[in-house]
Scaffold this active site. Structure first.
Site: not given
Ligand code: NOJ
Length: 550
Positions: A62, A202, A243
């Site tokens: 990811d 995050d 975030e």
């Molecule tokens: C937010 C990140 O910006 C995204 O790219 C990611 O897949 C998720 N968090 C999980 O960490």
């Protein structure tokens, strides 16, 4: 903390991924040495803070948000030594570094998870969230509809289900466990020692959410407050940028009281409304977006952005507004993702028109908050829709029209992701070298905007007011701070517009800081600002000599 410590109020943040920035050793993957080599570029652009996407050891399923070791640099990108050289070199150029901190979940390859699944009595078992029997219809959805179906996954070794809000290879950490919170503090402390000025937290919303069958946290925000107090105790002016893609009425709580929680919040609400305003070429969606937000001027700061490396999420708009955005900016199904977003870059959404892109960025810079640019937007890069999912917007930076866009001298087959080599956004047309050589290129204009934002601290400190205009396409606002007043006026549409503005004392001189158009005092004392299609201007109101420029 004094005013002067709140450096984040007047910086422009450049968000970037090391692996797609610049490859110094020809293996096809960007690296820390490459980033060090090209710091001069960022310095000239004028950015004063870099936000690095995850660069830790990872299976990389990811884009690095699946961390297998919080204390190691992904060996494809370099070593811890390279990292420290980088923070040192950045600091020498007056550039701060904040790094992504992903502690809502780990990779399933993290030794904690491996120990947890193997042994029910392991102290690591309780680092994660388990159940023998998940509810048939869990009340939480996966974040990646179409790619994941459930938030529980059965682990054969553990003989139990573990909870994951993101992909199944990203088990959620149990933030109720004090040992997990202690681990987080240690990780933060480690990277602060290596020279970072803060963290992008995050998935902050999910960190404090109820997880699986566990009881909710007694005081959910205490998790984030603990992080802040620890960071502050180690490095007084380090910041936390969260975030928090949460409902508007939940957002104020993330700032805590007297600066004891998050310093900055990524402004997803405004991002969606700003996109809607650009799609309609009207100011009203933007004004509506600003009205939906809580007033945080006394407590924290928004971090505003147009695009990032994820989908452009318009899920928080009303159904009608969402449909309008999809119709204008995502007319083809392949441009959309998760039913809520666009997997596009800004430039192609605005048909590659440098005037519209500049207008959009000027508007972003003029909104209350700290602006963030995503790497590649400063030259107007496009997306590659042939790549799966969000990777469409994660292709390497185009440095020149050399092979591999000057990003790497390796074998094209080894590149971390392919170069955009077709159509109007191909590297032959859109690249740094060409724009560096050309006066008034998009790169040049972005640099001017960044410089102007820096020159206007009243945007970070001042009281913000939206000014009424009698034109649907014009957004105007002002900031007042001490003896400084700055007014910005933006015409979102293609037709010329003239708006009379009441700017107070008719004897106040006006100076244009940046942008185009004409401004004239009318007999009634108001100022008529005339802007051509997609033009904007920023005006300083008041005597130039009375103004503090710092
Ligand atoms: C937010 C990140 O910006 C995204 O790219 C990611 O897949 C998720 N968090 C999980 O960490």
């Amino acid at each position: 903390m004094g005013l002067e410590d709140k450096w984040h109020k007047n910086e422009t943040i450049y968000s970037m991924d090391v692996e797609t920035f610049y490859d110094s050793d020809g293996d096809g993957v960007g690296d820390f040495q490459g980033l060090i080599d090209r710091l001069g570029y960022l310095s000239r652009l004028g950015v004063s803070c870099i936000w690095l996407l995850p660069f830790y050891e990872t299976p990389n399923l990811d884009n690095g948000y699946d961390i297998a070791d919080y204390y190691q640099v992904d060996s494809r990108l370099g070593t811890l030594g390279d990292f420290v050289e980088f923070t040192h070199e950045a600091r020498a150029r007056g550039i701060r570094v904040i790094i992504d901190m992903v502690v809502n979940h780990t990779s399933d390859q993290h030794p904690w998870f491996q120990a947890a699944r193997r042994d029910p009595d392991s102290p690591y078992r309780d680092y994660y969230v388990w159940t023998d029997e998940p509810a048939q219809a869990p009340d939480k959805d996966t974040f990646f509809p179409g790619e994941e179906e459930d938030v529980w996954n059965y682990d054969e070794v553990a003989e139990a289900y573990y909870y994951h809000r993101f992909y199944r290879f990203q088990p959620d950490l149990n933030l109720r466990n004090p040992d997990v919170r202690e681990e987080i503090r240690k990780i933060l402390g480690f990277w602060l020692e290596l020279g970072v000025s803060g963290f992008r937290v995050d998935a902050a919303t999910l960190m404090i959410d109820q997880k699986g069958d566990l009881p909710p946290l007694e005081e959910p925000h205490s998790v984030l407050k603990e992080m802040k107090s620890f960071v502050r105790s180690r490095e007084g002016d380090a910041v936390l940028l969260a975030e928090a893609d949460d409902a508007p009425d939940e957002l104020e709580a993330y700032f805590g009281e007297d600066g004891n929680e998050m310093d900055l919040l990524l402004n997803f609400v405004l991002n969606a409304h700003l996109t809607h305003a650009l799609a309609r070429e009207e100011a009203s969606p933007l004004v509506a977006g600003l009205e939906r937000l809580p007033d945080v001027s006394g407590t924290g700061q928004w971090a505003n952005f147009l695009r990032n490396y994820d989908e452009l999420n318009v899920g928080r708009l009303s159904g009608g507004a969402r449909a309008e955005v999809f119709e204008t900016f995502g007319p083809e199904e392949r441009m959309r993702i998760y039913g809520r977003g666009l997997r596009r870059r800004l430039a192609p959404m605005l048909e590659g028109d440098p005037d519209r892109i500049e207008l959009a960025y000027s508007l972003l810079f003029a909104l209350p908050g700290t602006p963030i640019i995503v790497s590649g937007d400063e030259i107007g890069m496009g997306e590659d829709l042939s790549l799966p999912g969000r990777n469409a917007v994660r292709t390497p930076l185009h440095w020149s029209d050399d092979p591999n866009a000057g990003f790497s001298n390796g074998d094209p087959d080894d590149l971390v992701r392919g170069i955009i080599d077709e159509g109007p956004f191909s590297y032959e047309h859109v690249n740094v070298a060409a724009q560096r050589a050309e006066q008034n290129s998009l790169l040049d204009r972005m640099s001017r905007l960044i410089g102007t934002r820096k020159e206007c601290p009243s945007l970070g400190w001042g009281a913000h007011t939206v000014l009424a205009t009698d034109s649907d396409s014009v957004f105007a606002n002002r900031y007042d701070w001490e003896e400084n007043t700055v007014v910005t006026v933006h015409n979102l549409a293609a037709d010329t517009a003239t708006v009379p503005l009441d700017l107070g004392d008719p004897d106040d001189p006006l100076h244009r800081l940046v942008g185009a158009g004409e401004h004239t005092r009318r007999d009634d004392g108001r100022v008529a600002v005339e802007l051509g299609g997609y033009e904007y201007c920023w005006l300083r109101v008041g005597a130039e000599h009375a103004t503090r420029h710092w």
